[in-house]
Design a protein around this motif. Structure first.
Motif, short mmCIF file in Angstrom:
data_model
loop_
_atom_site.label_atom_id
_atom_site.label_comp_id
_atom_site.label_asym_id
_atom_site.label_seq_id
_atom_site.Cartn_x
_atom_site.Cartn_y
_atom_site.Cartn_z
N CYS A 171 15.50 2.09 -16.69
CA CYS A 171 14.06 1.80 -16.77
C CYS A 171 13.57 1.25 -15.44
O CYS A 171 14.20 0.38 -14.85
CB CYS A 171 13.77 0.78 -17.85
SG CYS A 171 14.16 1.37 -19.49
N LEU A 172 12.43 1.76 -14.99
CA LEU A 172 11.81 1.30 -13.75
C LEU A 172 11.23 -0.09 -13.98
O LEU A 172 10.40 -0.29 -14.87
CB LEU A 172 10.73 2.28 -13.34
CG LEU A 172 10.05 2.07 -12.00
CD1 LEU A 172 11.06 2.10 -10.86
CD2 LEU A 172 9.00 3.16 -11.79
N VAL A 173 11.67 -1.09 -13.18
CA VAL A 173 11.25 -2.48 -13.40
C VAL A 173 10.64 -3.12 -12.15
O VAL A 173 10.11 -4.23 -12.22
CB VAL A 173 12.41 -3.35 -13.93
CG1 VAL A 173 12.87 -2.85 -15.29
CG2 VAL A 173 13.57 -3.40 -12.95
N GLY A 174 10.71 -2.46 -11.00
CA GLY A 174 10.13 -3.02 -9.79
C GLY A 174 10.17 -2.02 -8.65
O GLY A 174 10.82 -0.98 -8.75
N PHE A 175 9.43 -2.34 -7.59
CA PHE A 175 9.44 -1.48 -6.41
C PHE A 175 9.00 -2.27 -5.19
O PHE A 175 8.34 -3.31 -5.30
CB PHE A 175 8.57 -0.23 -6.60
CG PHE A 175 7.09 -0.46 -6.56
CD1 PHE A 175 6.36 -0.19 -5.41
CD2 PHE A 175 6.41 -0.93 -7.67
CE1 PHE A 175 4.99 -0.38 -5.36
CE2 PHE A 175 5.04 -1.12 -7.64
CZ PHE A 175 4.33 -0.85 -6.48
N VAL A 176 9.38 -1.76 -4.03
CA VAL A 176 8.93 -2.28 -2.75
C VAL A 176 8.47 -1.09 -1.91
O VAL A 176 9.08 -0.02 -1.95
CB VAL A 176 10.04 -3.11 -2.04
CG1 VAL A 176 11.27 -2.27 -1.73
CG2 VAL A 176 9.51 -3.77 -0.78
N GLN A 177 7.37 -1.29 -1.19
CA GLN A 177 6.78 -0.23 -0.35
C GLN A 177 6.60 -0.78 1.05
O GLN A 177 6.11 -1.89 1.24
CB GLN A 177 5.42 0.16 -0.93
CG GLN A 177 4.64 1.12 -0.05
CD GLN A 177 3.18 1.25 -0.48
OE1 GLN A 177 2.76 0.67 -1.47
NE2 GLN A 177 2.42 2.00 0.28
N PHE A 178 6.98 0.02 2.07
CA PHE A 178 6.76 -0.38 3.45
C PHE A 178 6.48 0.83 4.33
O PHE A 178 6.87 1.94 4.01
CB PHE A 178 7.93 -1.21 4.00
CG PHE A 178 9.29 -0.60 3.77
CD1 PHE A 178 9.88 0.21 4.72
CD2 PHE A 178 10.00 -0.88 2.61
CE1 PHE A 178 11.14 0.75 4.52
CE2 PHE A 178 11.26 -0.34 2.39
CZ PHE A 178 11.83 0.48 3.35
N GLY A 179 5.74 0.57 5.43
CA GLY A 179 5.36 1.63 6.35
C GLY A 179 4.71 1.04 7.59
O GLY A 179 4.82 -0.15 7.87
N ALA A 180 4.00 1.88 8.35
CA ALA A 180 3.37 1.47 9.61
C ALA A 180 2.32 0.38 9.36
O ALA A 180 1.66 0.36 8.32
CB ALA A 180 2.72 2.68 10.27
N THR A 181 2.15 -0.50 10.33
CA THR A 181 1.17 -1.58 10.20
C THR A 181 -0.25 -1.03 10.29
O THR A 181 -0.48 0.05 10.82
CB THR A 181 1.34 -2.66 11.30
OG1 THR A 181 1.27 -2.02 12.57
CG2 THR A 181 2.62 -3.41 11.14
N ARG A 182 -1.18 -1.83 9.80
CA ARG A 182 -2.60 -1.47 9.82
C ARG A 182 -3.25 -2.01 11.09
O ARG A 182 -2.85 -3.06 11.59
CB ARG A 182 -3.30 -2.05 8.59
CG ARG A 182 -2.80 -1.41 7.31
CD ARG A 182 -3.52 -1.97 6.14
NE ARG A 182 -2.88 -3.21 5.74
CZ ARG A 182 -3.22 -3.92 4.69
NH1 ARG A 182 -4.22 -3.55 3.93
NH2 ARG A 182 -2.58 -5.03 4.38
N PRO A 183 -4.29 -1.35 11.57
CA PRO A 183 -4.92 -1.78 12.82
C PRO A 183 -5.70 -3.10 12.70
O PRO A 183 -5.97 -3.72 13.72
CB PRO A 183 -5.87 -0.63 13.16
CG PRO A 183 -6.09 0.08 11.88
CD PRO A 183 -4.84 -0.10 11.07
N GLU A 184 -6.04 -3.55 11.49
CA GLU A 184 -6.82 -4.78 11.39
C GLU A 184 -5.99 -6.04 11.57
O GLU A 184 -6.50 -7.14 11.43
CB GLU A 184 -7.59 -4.85 10.06
CG GLU A 184 -6.74 -4.92 8.83
CD GLU A 184 -6.51 -3.56 8.18
OE1 GLU A 184 -6.22 -3.53 6.99
OE2 GLU A 184 -6.62 -2.53 8.85
N TYR A 185 -4.75 -5.89 11.89
CA TYR A 185 -3.92 -7.07 12.13
C TYR A 185 -4.16 -7.60 13.54
O TYR A 185 -3.37 -7.45 14.44
CB TYR A 185 -2.44 -6.77 11.91
CG TYR A 185 -2.08 -6.60 10.46
CD1 TYR A 185 -2.98 -6.92 9.44
CD2 TYR A 185 -0.85 -6.11 10.09
CE1 TYR A 185 -2.65 -6.77 8.11
CE2 TYR A 185 -0.51 -5.96 8.75
CZ TYR A 185 -1.42 -6.28 7.79
OH TYR A 185 -1.10 -6.14 6.46
N ARG A 186 -5.30 -8.23 13.70
CA ARG A 186 -5.66 -8.87 14.97
C ARG A 186 -6.44 -10.13 14.63
O ARG A 186 -7.03 -10.25 13.59
CB ARG A 186 -6.46 -7.94 15.89
CG ARG A 186 -7.52 -7.12 15.25
CD ARG A 186 -8.22 -6.18 16.24
NE ARG A 186 -7.54 -4.91 16.38
CZ ARG A 186 -7.08 -4.43 17.53
NH1 ARG A 186 -7.24 -5.09 18.63
NH2 ARG A 186 -6.50 -3.28 17.58
#
Length: 176
Positions: free
Chosen positions: A67-82
């Motif tokens: 049974c699916l009980v959790g997940f983690v997602q990751f990828g490229a950063t967003r441009p608003e991180y300033r």
């Protein structure tokens, strides 16, 4: 608890969508008006958005007894991180941990830690700086991320009509 971690595939979209909507609702329904929650789920966790998420990001699924009980997602950063003064926090070499959700019945059993370790063992995150945002009132998540060497470096205002803000956290492997 025997946890299996695997990379999400297109065939997982239905169960992943159900899990994402349920965990988000469990986490934030008490803080959001029903209309805002519904709009957020449709905008950010619709089947089309989830399909796009699988194309551009890595999503690791946690299963217990099939049974699916959790997940983690990751990828490229967003441009608003300033910062407000224009200082850029993230570069093209940095990544963002976008979501780490676990069903309520499986929380506080170490599953979040298992997902976090699996993410940091993935070759995309090895030796990289990783950013994430966490809702400013989500103290439990803030403590969890602090245990995994994230530190607050800024604040990200929410867009649209939403009120509140996210804390911007960084895990810099060179400083951990």
């Amino acid at each position: 608890m025997d946890v299996q971690i695997r990379v999400a595939q297109p065939a997982d979209l239905g169960p992943l969508g159900a899990l994402a909507r349920q965990t988000y609702t469990d986490a934030y329904a008490h803080e959001m008006p029903a209309q805002a929650l519904s709009e957020h789920l449709e905008l950010h966790l619709s089947p089309d958005r989830l399909a796009g998420m699988l194309c551009r990001d890595v999503v690791l699924l946690a299963e217990v007894a099939g049974c699916l009980v959790g997940f983690v997602q990751f990828g490229a950063t967003r441009p608003e991180y300033r910062s407000d003064d224009g200082t850029v926090y993230a570069t093209g070499d940095d990544l963002e941990l976008r979501r780490l959700y676990v069903l309520a019945g499986f929380q506080n059993q170490g599953l979040g830690g298992v997902l976090m370790r699996a993410a940091f063992e993935h070759f995309w995150l090895t030796g990289r700086r990783v950013f994430l945002t966490v809702w400013h009132t989500n103290v439990a998540a803030q403590r969890f991320y602090a245990r995994h060497h994230f530190r607050q470096i800024g604040i990200v205002p929410l867009r649209g009509g939403e009120t509140g803000f996210d804390l911007l956290l960084l895990r810099d492997i060179r400083q951990s």
